[in-house]
Scaffold this motif. Sequence first.
Motif, PDB file in Angstrom:
ATOM      1  N   GLU A 247     -12.179  -5.622   6.063  1.00 34.94           N
ATOM      2  CA  GLU A 247     -11.228  -6.032   7.104  1.00 34.94           C
ATOM      3  C   GLU A 247     -11.859  -7.033   8.065  1.00 34.94           C
ATOM      4  O   GLU A 247     -11.174  -7.884   8.634  1.00 34.94           O
ATOM      5  CB  GLU A 247     -10.749  -4.808   7.889  1.00 34.94           C
ATOM      6  CG  GLU A 247      -9.767  -3.930   7.136  1.00 34.94           C
ATOM      7  CD  GLU A 247      -9.374  -2.708   7.951  1.00 34.94           C
ATOM      8  OE1 GLU A 247     -10.015  -2.460   9.004  1.00 34.94           O
ATOM      9  OE2 GLU A 247      -8.442  -2.000   7.540  1.00 34.94           O
TER      10      GLU A 247
ATOM     11  N   ARG B 172      -1.038   8.571  -1.254  1.00 33.96           N
ATOM     12  CA  ARG B 172      -0.888   7.839   0.009  1.00 33.96           C
ATOM     13  C   ARG B 172      -2.134   7.020   0.320  1.00 33.96           C
ATOM     14  O   ARG B 172      -2.047   5.885   0.802  1.00 33.96           O
ATOM     15  CB  ARG B 172      -0.619   8.824   1.141  1.00 33.96           C
ATOM     16  CG  ARG B 172       0.780   9.436   1.132  1.00 33.96           C
ATOM     17  CD  ARG B 172       0.887  10.483   2.219  1.00 33.96           C
ATOM     18  NE  ARG B 172       2.201  11.119   2.211  1.00 33.96           N
ATOM     19  CZ  ARG B 172       2.493  12.217   2.898  1.00 33.96           C
ATOM     20  NH1 ARG B 172       1.553  12.802   3.650  1.00 33.96           N
ATOM     21  NH2 ARG B 172       3.704  12.740   2.842  1.00 33.96           N
TER      22      ARG B 172
ATOM     23  N   ASP C 137      -2.132   3.979  -1.948  1.00 28.30           N
ATOM     24  CA  ASP C 137      -1.070   3.048  -1.547  1.00 28.30           C
ATOM     25  C   ASP C 137      -1.464   2.293  -0.281  1.00 28.30           C
ATOM     26  O   ASP C 137      -1.167   1.099  -0.135  1.00 28.30           O
ATOM     27  CB  ASP C 137       0.240   3.804  -1.319  1.00 28.30           C
ATOM     28  CG  ASP C 137       0.888   4.255  -2.623  1.00 28.30           C
ATOM     29  OD1 ASP C 137       0.520   3.697  -3.683  1.00 28.30           O
ATOM     30  OD2 ASP C 137       1.742   5.161  -2.583  1.00 28.30           O
ATOM     31  N   ALA C 138      -2.125   2.986   0.637  1.00 31.38           N
ATOM     32  CA  ALA C 138      -2.580   2.336   1.868  1.00 31.38           C
ATOM     33  C   ALA C 138      -3.603   1.250   1.552  1.00 31.38           C
ATOM     34  O   ALA C 138      -3.603   0.176   2.177  1.00 31.38           O
ATOM     35  CB  ALA C 138      -3.179   3.371   2.816  1.00 31.38           C
TER      36      ALA C 138
ATOM     37  N   ARG D 260      -3.734  -0.495  -1.254  1.00 32.93           N
ATOM     38  CA  ARG D 260      -3.005  -1.612  -1.872  1.00 32.93           C
ATOM     39  C   ARG D 260      -2.296  -2.452  -0.811  1.00 32.93           C
ATOM     40  O   ARG D 260      -2.277  -3.685  -0.894  1.00 32.93           O
ATOM     41  CB  ARG D 260      -1.989  -1.073  -2.884  1.00 32.93           C
ATOM     42  CG  ARG D 260      -2.602  -0.388  -4.106  1.00 32.93           C
ATOM     43  CD  ARG D 260      -1.511   0.026  -5.080  1.00 32.93           C
ATOM     44  NE  ARG D 260      -2.028   0.731  -6.244  1.00 32.93           N
ATOM     45  CZ  ARG D 260      -2.027   2.056  -6.382  1.00 32.93           C
ATOM     46  NH1 ARG D 260      -1.527   2.830  -5.412  1.00 32.93           N
ATOM     47  NH2 ARG D 260      -2.513   2.612  -7.473  1.00 32.93           N
ATOM     48  N   ARG D 261      -1.701  -1.780   0.180  1.00 32.24           N
ATOM     49  CA  ARG D 261      -0.991  -2.518   1.234  1.00 32.24           C
ATOM     50  C   ARG D 261      -1.960  -3.311   2.110  1.00 32.24           C
ATOM     51  O   ARG D 261      -1.669  -4.440   2.508  1.00 32.24           O
ATOM     52  CB  ARG D 261      -0.184  -1.550   2.107  1.00 32.24           C
ATOM     53  CG  ARG D 261       1.038  -0.957   1.427  1.00 32.24           C
ATOM     54  CD  ARG D 261       1.954  -0.298   2.451  1.00 32.24           C
ATOM     55  NE  ARG D 261       1.259   0.750   3.202  1.00 32.24           N
ATOM     56  CZ  ARG D 261       1.197   2.022   2.822  1.00 32.24           C
ATOM     57  NH1 ARG D 261       1.775   2.409   1.686  1.00 32.24           N
ATOM     58  NH2 ARG D 261       0.569   2.918   3.568  1.00 32.24           N
ATOM     59  N   ALA D 262      -3.099  -2.709   2.404  1.00 30.49           N
ATOM     60  CA  ALA D 262      -4.062  -3.371   3.286  1.00 30.49           C
ATOM     61  C   ALA D 262      -4.703  -4.583   2.617  1.00 30.49           C
ATOM     62  O   ALA D 262      -5.035  -5.568   3.288  1.00 30.49           O
ATOM     63  CB  ALA D 262      -5.139  -2.381   3.721  1.00 30.49           C
TER      64      ALA D 262
ATOM     65  N   PRO E  23      -3.523  -6.675  -0.416  1.00 27.58           N
ATOM     66  CA  PRO E  23      -2.586  -6.977  -1.507  1.00 27.58           C
ATOM     67  C   PRO E  23      -3.161  -7.886  -2.588  1.00 27.58           C
ATOM     68  O   PRO E  23      -2.654  -7.901  -3.712  1.00 27.58           O
ATOM     69  CB  PRO E  23      -1.414  -7.648  -0.779  1.00 27.58           C
ATOM     70  CG  PRO E  23      -1.989  -8.150   0.508  1.00 27.58           C
ATOM     71  CD  PRO E  23      -3.042  -7.169   0.886  1.00 27.58           C
ATOM     72  N   ARG E  24      -4.217  -8.626  -2.273  1.00 26.13           N
ATOM     73  CA  ARG E  24      -4.807  -9.532  -3.262  1.00 26.13           C
ATOM     74  C   ARG E  24      -5.993  -8.903  -3.986  1.00 26.13           C
ATOM     75  O   ARG E  24      -6.651  -9.558  -4.796  1.00 26.13           O
ATOM     76  CB  ARG E  24      -5.262 -10.818  -2.570  1.00 26.13           C
ATOM     77  CG  ARG E  24      -4.130 -11.601  -1.908  1.00 26.13           C
ATOM     78  CD  ARG E  24      -4.656 -12.834  -1.198  1.00 26.13           C
ATOM     79  NE  ARG E  24      -5.365 -13.731  -2.107  1.00 26.13           N
ATOM     80  CZ  ARG E  24      -6.040 -14.805  -1.714  1.00 26.13           C
ATOM     81  NH1 ARG E  24      -6.115 -15.106  -0.419  1.00 26.13           N
ATOM     82  NH2 ARG E  24      -6.646 -15.579  -2.593  1.00 26.13           N
TER      83      ARG E  24
ATOM     84  N   THR F 181      -6.107  -6.322  -6.158  1.00 25.06           N
ATOM     85  CA  THR F 181      -5.918  -5.792  -7.510  1.00 25.06           C
ATOM     86  C   THR F 181      -6.024  -6.899  -8.554  1.00 25.06           C
ATOM     87  O   THR F 181      -5.285  -7.884  -8.520  1.00 25.06           O
ATOM     88  CB  THR F 181      -4.555  -5.093  -7.638  1.00 25.06           C
ATOM     89  OG1 THR F 181      -4.478  -4.044  -6.666  1.00 25.06           O
ATOM     90  CG2 THR F 181      -4.390  -4.494  -9.027  1.00 25.06           C
TER      91      THR F 181
END
Length: 334
Positions: A27, A60, A63-64, A66-68, A70-71, A73
Amino acid sequence: MTGQIVLLDANVLVPQRLSSLFLTLAEHDLFQPRWSEEILEEVERTLVHKLGLDPVKAGRRLDAMRRAFPRATVTGHEELPGDPRCDPKDRHVYSAAQVGFADVLVTFNLSDFPATSTEVDDVAVVDPDVFLLALHDQDPREVEAAIGHEAARMRQPAQKVSDVLRGVAGTVPMMANVLHHHWGQSATTMPAYESAGVEGSPWPSPDGEMDFTNPQHVLFMWWTALGGRLNNPEALGALQRLTWSPKAFGDYVWVDEALEGFSLASKVYFAVDAPARDIAFMRFIPEVAGDSRTFAAMKIPRAVYVTLVAAEDGHWWVWGIGNRIPATRDVRGD
């Protein structure tokens, strides 16, 4: 986002505190994380079936992630046959690193990725502990800011930086201990010898009294006995008496080989996750300045670490020696 592209293996993403630390560093733009759906599925299986985490909570968490990011994967690696020199079960990991243009693959399973399998594509396969130390050497201020951020957002219960480092010491003990003792300084490549006047010297004087409750004195005596044992049977006896388990060290010849060209540094690191301060580490560093290991664009200084343990009476002993700091649980045999 800037920084190197880093593929994170499942074994790095499973431990909650370690995974959280890596993602917080990402981050802060210290590197660009990559993974594949296969890697995330392996993380989920481990969390649910091996660690007993509720499937909903595991889902969860992923998924968190993946959302944080998104590029993060990687796709398309499924079509690659996989490098036959990698362990079959981990070929998909290396294929994802290739397709994702990763500079570094961070994993605990170094033996599953032989060096010969990574030369062509210039993917450095690096242990998480080594990676984090090298990252701190590259940008100590930003790494420490990220760890401070990690501590600040942990409120149940409230956490300090030392708590964050203590929380990951079981998985990345070298990074946790070195950063704990050098926090706020410019880098982890600290001077070999602490500044001290004659009266403040950490080493025992030749005609002075030896203090067995001082880990510096004990290791200095141990090192001196190591060098004198071949010509002096009494030195061998002293060496064995200062060793926690002499049988584990055998004839000590391998220790001579490990320490060839190294000198003893004076800094003592007390294990961050041993509140009783009964486990400590000291370093032997190369006598040739600037000697280091290189992983992609990352460099960390070479060192040999000695682990010391204290008995209930306060007497210190040499427990082990190697190029890594062991986790406290491994020293205690937990």
